[in-house]
Design a protein around this motif. Structure first.
Motif, PDB file in Angstrom:
ATOM      1  N   ASN A  75      -7.723  -1.687  -5.919  1.00 25.02           N
ATOM      2  CA  ASN A  75      -7.445  -1.030  -4.655  1.00 25.02           C
ATOM      3  C   ASN A  75      -6.105  -1.566  -4.128  1.00 25.02           C
ATOM      4  O   ASN A  75      -5.078  -1.376  -4.744  1.00 25.02           O
ATOM      5  CB  ASN A  75      -8.580  -1.235  -3.681  1.00 25.02           C
ATOM      6  CG  ASN A  75      -8.470  -0.309  -2.485  1.00 25.02           C
ATOM      7  OD1 ASN A  75      -7.883   0.762  -2.559  1.00 25.02           O
ATOM      8  ND2 ASN A  75      -9.015  -0.732  -1.358  1.00 25.02           N
ATOM      9  N   ASP A  76      -6.125  -2.225  -3.012  1.00 17.88           N
ATOM     10  CA  ASP A  76      -4.878  -2.771  -2.472  1.00 17.88           C
ATOM     11  C   ASP A  76      -4.369  -3.928  -3.322  1.00 17.88           C
ATOM     12  O   ASP A  76      -5.139  -4.726  -3.855  1.00 17.88           O
ATOM     13  CB  ASP A  76      -5.084  -3.273  -1.050  1.00 17.88           C
ATOM     14  CG  ASP A  76      -5.289  -2.138  -0.050  1.00 17.88           C
ATOM     15  OD1 ASP A  76      -5.645  -2.438   1.108  1.00 17.88           O
ATOM     16  OD2 ASP A  76      -5.109  -0.972  -0.427  1.00 17.88           O
ATOM     17  N   SER A 135      -1.237   0.195  -1.116  1.00 10.30           N
ATOM     18  CA  SER A 135      -2.480   0.807  -1.559  1.00 10.30           C
ATOM     19  C   SER A 135      -2.302   1.405  -2.951  1.00 10.30           C
ATOM     20  O   SER A 135      -1.177   1.524  -3.469  1.00 10.30           O
ATOM     21  CB  SER A 135      -2.896   1.890  -0.579  1.00 10.30           C
ATOM     22  OG  SER A 135      -2.018   2.998  -0.685  1.00 10.30           O
ATOM     23  N   SER A 136      -3.414   1.807  -3.548  1.00 11.35           N
ATOM     24  CA  SER A 136      -3.337   2.434  -4.863  1.00 11.35           C
ATOM     25  C   SER A 136      -2.569   3.752  -4.809  1.00 11.35           C
ATOM     26  O   SER A 136      -2.009   4.185  -5.815  1.00 11.35           O
ATOM     27  CB  SER A 136      -4.742   2.671  -5.416  1.00 11.35           C
ATOM     28  OG  SER A 136      -5.490   3.455  -4.518  1.00 11.35           O
TER      29      SER A 136
END
Length: 121
Positions: A32-33, A52-53
């Motif tokens: 994710n992040d 973020s992704s």
């Protein structure tokens, strides 16, 4: 096991530039992040930048306009391009990532070992 390995720290003069990189490896289902934190002597660890992704980035006010975070999802890497470095940027920089190791696994925060950035003439 999941590992985050940073590279790119070192000594740079005030006003100079440096690029940090971090690669994640191991049993990774999704990330994710990803972000960078730093900790100067006698101070608490602080967020520098996070992405973020989907590529949305946020920065600490102290580095806005000078640092740029980027990531390559396919390579599982995150980088931090640092420009116009100041003595107050000197710290140990840590890579961080929120990673799931399986479809039913919760997200877990992983840290790299840290890389020293020294800003001095």
């Amino acid at each position: 096991q999941v590992q985050l390995v940073e590279s790119g720290g070192g000594l740079v003069q005030p006003g100079g530039s440096l690029r940090l990189s971090c690669v994640a490896s191991g049993s990774i289902f999704s990330i994710n992040d990803m972000g960078w934190y730093r900790q100067a002597p006698g101070k608490q660890r602080e967020l520098v930048a996070v992405i973020s992704s989907g590529g949305f980035a946020n920065y600490a006010d102290s580095v806005k306009g000078r640092f740029t975070i980027s990531r390559d999802n396919a390579k599982k890497t995150v980088s931090l391009q640092m420009s116009s470095l100041k003595p107050e940027d000197m710290a140990v920089y840590y890579c961080n990532a929120d990673i799931r190791t399986g479809t039913m696994r919760p997200r877990t925060s992983y840290w790299g070992q840290g890389t020293q950035v020294t800003v001095s003439s």
